[in-house]
Enzyme design. Sequence first.
Site, short mmCIF file in Angstrom:
data_model
loop_
_atom_site.label_atom_id
_atom_site.label_comp_id
_atom_site.label_asym_id
_atom_site.label_seq_id
_atom_site.Cartn_x
_atom_site.Cartn_y
_atom_site.Cartn_z
N GLU A 144 0.85 -1.19 0.00
CA GLU A 144 0.00 0.00 0.00
C GLU A 144 0.89 1.25 0.00
O GLU A 144 1.84 1.30 0.78
CB GLU A 144 -0.91 0.03 1.23
CG GLU A 144 -1.91 1.18 1.15
CD GLU A 144 -2.89 1.22 2.33
OE1 GLU A 144 -2.74 0.42 3.26
OE2 GLU A 144 -3.78 2.07 2.27
N ALA A 285 1.71 0.03 10.74
CA ALA A 285 1.45 -1.37 10.43
C ALA A 285 0.60 -1.44 9.17
O ALA A 285 0.10 -0.43 8.68
CB ALA A 285 0.71 -2.04 11.58
N ASN A 288 -2.35 -6.32 5.33
CA ASN A 288 -2.35 -7.35 4.28
C ASN A 288 -3.21 -8.55 4.69
O ASN A 288 -3.12 -9.02 5.82
CB ASN A 288 -0.92 -7.83 4.02
CG ASN A 288 0.06 -6.69 3.99
OD1 ASN A 288 -0.03 -5.83 3.15
ND2 ASN A 288 0.96 -6.66 4.97
N GLU A 321 -5.51 -2.88 12.55
CA GLU A 321 -5.17 -3.71 11.37
C GLU A 321 -6.10 -4.91 11.29
O GLU A 321 -6.53 -5.30 10.19
CB GLU A 321 -3.71 -4.16 11.42
CG GLU A 321 -2.69 -3.03 11.60
CD GLU A 321 -2.84 -1.89 10.62
OE1 GLU A 321 -3.31 -2.12 9.48
OE2 GLU A 321 -2.51 -0.73 10.99
N1 TRP Z 1 -3.12 0.91 5.70
C1 TRP Z 1 -2.17 1.15 6.75
C2 TRP Z 1 -3.00 1.43 7.98
O1 TRP Z 1 -3.40 0.59 8.67
C3 TRP Z 1 -1.29 2.34 6.44
C4 TRP Z 1 0.04 2.04 5.85
C5 TRP Z 1 0.94 1.16 6.30
C6 TRP Z 1 0.66 2.70 4.77
N2 TRP Z 1 2.07 1.25 5.55
C7 TRP Z 1 1.93 2.16 4.61
C8 TRP Z 1 0.26 3.69 3.92
C9 TRP Z 1 2.82 2.62 3.65
C10 TRP Z 1 1.13 4.15 2.95
C11 TRP Z 1 2.39 3.61 2.81
O2 TRP Z 1 -3.39 2.47 8.26
ZN ZN Z 2 -5.61 1.69 8.54
#
Ligand code: TRP
Ligand code: ZN
Length: 884
Positions: A144, A285, A288, A321
Amino acid sequence: MDLARNPSEPDGNPHLADAAPEPARPQIFRREDYRPFGWLVPRTQLHFDLSLDGTRVRSQLTLERNPDAAAEPGILLNGDGLTPLAVSVDGVPCRDWRMEGDDLRIPLVGDAHEVTIDTRLDPSANTQLMGLYASNGMLCTQCEAEGFRRITFFPDRPDVLSTYTVRLEASRGEFPVLLANGNPVEKGTLDGGRHYAVWHDPWPKPSYLFAVVAGDLVARRDRFTTMSGREVDLAIWVRAPDLARTAHAMDSLKRAMRWDEEVFGREYDLDQFNIVAVSDFNMGAMENKGLNIFNTKYVLADAETATDSDFDAIEAVIAHEYFHNWSGNRVTCRDWFQLSLKEGFTVLRDQLFSADMGSAAVKRIEEVRVLRSVQFPEDSGPLAHPIRPDTYREISNFYTATVYNKGAEVIRMVRTMIGPDAFRRGCDLYFDRHDGEAATCEDFVRAMEDASGADLSRFRLWYAQAGTPRVTISCRRTGGTLAVTVAQTVPPTPGQPVKQPMVVPLRVAVFSRESGRRGAEELLVTDRAEATFTLPPPEGDAVLSVNRGFTAPVIVQRAVAQEDLLFLARHDDDPFARSEAVQELVVGHLVGVVEGRLDTRSAAAGRDAIAQLFGAILSDARIDDLMRAELLTLPGETYLSEQVERADPQRIFDAREALKAHLGTVLWTAMAGTHARCAAAADGFDAPAKGGRRLRSLLLTFAAAARPGEGADLAWAQYQAATTMTDRQGALMVLAGLRHPTRTHALLDFYTRFRDNPLVIDKWFAIQAMSLHPEVTHHVEALAAHPAFSLANPNRVRALFMSFTTTAAGFHAADGSGYRLIADLVRRLDPVNPQTAARFVPQLGRWRRFEPGRAALMRAELERIVRTPGLSRDTAEQVDRALD
Ligand code: TRP
Ligand code: ZN
């Protein structure tokens, strides 16, 4: 295709000959440009031949034309820094692919094809920590938002969902553990000391949720039986020496799984749930599917090395998460403009969870403190954006407090207005309707409307308009009624000069000053520039309590008498409103002092009123120590600087320190008594023990401000007696800010004691970098040259430099040396890790809020950054917006 035709070959590659030239103007992505992708990818098979510096990836995509999309001549697959070693279509080598910038165009004539692509990566050279990278000898991924395209060519957008089968091959000695999303299907031994594992994830997912991990790891294992009786194997994977510090994370995980069943009716959906802790990670964190990857900071804890806040943060991030499994994974986002659909919602879910696990009142006060000190400044500055942005250049820059925390507040308002039961029905409807889909914020709001019957058409403005609404409240008694007038304005923000009135739900109550009794709570909902509500009047004088529980993320402005604030600070039964009254009183005083509006007498009267109130709070038997500490916490400098026209950080610092010293002086006896009582309290992890620890470190800061010598002695005693990191860190923070002989001694002791624990050494850097010490800039310069410092580790970089940006004497030094230090950091860090570098820019981007001298110095540093050759898209976007 053989390697002799590798596009990097010098004698002219036909594929690159007509590659699209680099765009001269920066590319801007627009929400309104959304189009469905031309192809569906029902199946993705990936084969990894893993090694630290040369990993081979073969990707096999099953493609079908998307009947809902416009036909394209071929397929355009995203890439980032990749070259295709070989491409085949339906088993036949393909020769007429071509690069369009970083992306790969493959001509396809039919309606269904199998495409195979080979790439090769060097994880050990990946310092950006996006894609596949090496950390501490292990391999892991972060996809992400757009990291998957650094692993293989793919339609790397969240609305392309595919079912993944992943085969991992590696040296068994180097990488005994091989993990991927979903369920394990097969593993075995290969020749030459190698082995393999095959994983299959039955749930279609977008590429940003893909993950693999390979390393020499050990697991804390447990089991969870879901509400329908499914058995799930849980594992938290870490380096062997860290295993003992994973118990709290595992307990948190099980609590989160149970809570999501009980409160949201959401059940886990795979045979395994794996968490891996890695020490080099850009954020907290990542959710995934079935394989969450965590920054070690949000996994590892024991009382000796982690503070009570660390424990709480771990519980919250583990839950966050895990909750994404439904809010994000089962229902994902159509495009990145919808990011708040999963993040705002999931933050709200983790907030409700934490409120149920501990003190809901204290939790709410802390959420609002974070919102005000991080999101409000964002919303009032050059980087302001709606929770659903309309444009971006680099999506990584939009993982913001606005999308996350204001996003959570917006969904909380829906819950407040329709009530928790209708909200739960709305969530059920949303999950049912969109399971397996990539949805939009609009889909979420519509589900809430359909489940509740409420009309949220005007409420949708919260998704579109940036800026914190300012709400003015006045109260007038006419005959037998009480008229409450609520007026609002929404300030202009970049690209949005004119705003419409928003839907603002305010929970209010009226108290009788004489009897102290309160009338019924009411929810006033306005959607107009000005509206008047009538409330039943109390017997005698009315005292109005507003925005109880912080039902709306707005700034309330009201001319309220000091005696009313004092009344509410003592009698309001809504804990948030009570703490709010204390804060308003203190903010009013400090702003008055800073702006030079108070003569000596009224300044003294203000100080005395606050001291009296703090004295009452110290001895109030109705509240616990955690709440007591909350009420006695002075407003932060960032929040205070938002309350004045143009801030002089030194004046704000001085006024705040002077108040602290005054309170410490006049309340010395009461504070010392409370400190002694807390110091004698039993250790443990129940609320009284945590409250006692929080309070005794807070009281040290007052003592040190009032009588530095005695404060240092108390802090040193607390440091030496400490059995928890909470006590030890609290004491060291105080010592680090003082010119006192024990300062060096304590810092040295701390370093030697914990030299083998990187997370604690991060604290050691942070404590010095955010200390109140006048020489803080020199300390930070010296620490940047310390052998334990490294630009390659984001936790270490943040510990030293992000902490420093909070200091008045350092970052905001009048000669500009602090701004220069941060600008130099951005320039050096940008080529290593652009995502982390860009996160420092907003600190300089707030220049408009400061007095002209500092504003000019901050601007000059932004201009120096912008002139850096080869600046990343991440940093360039932030600097351009900050200078606009
Ligand atoms: N989706 C992750 C969260 O729980 C955010 C995240 C983790 C993220 N690593 C990242 C976003 C690297 C951008 C780049 O919020
Ligand atoms: Zn999140």
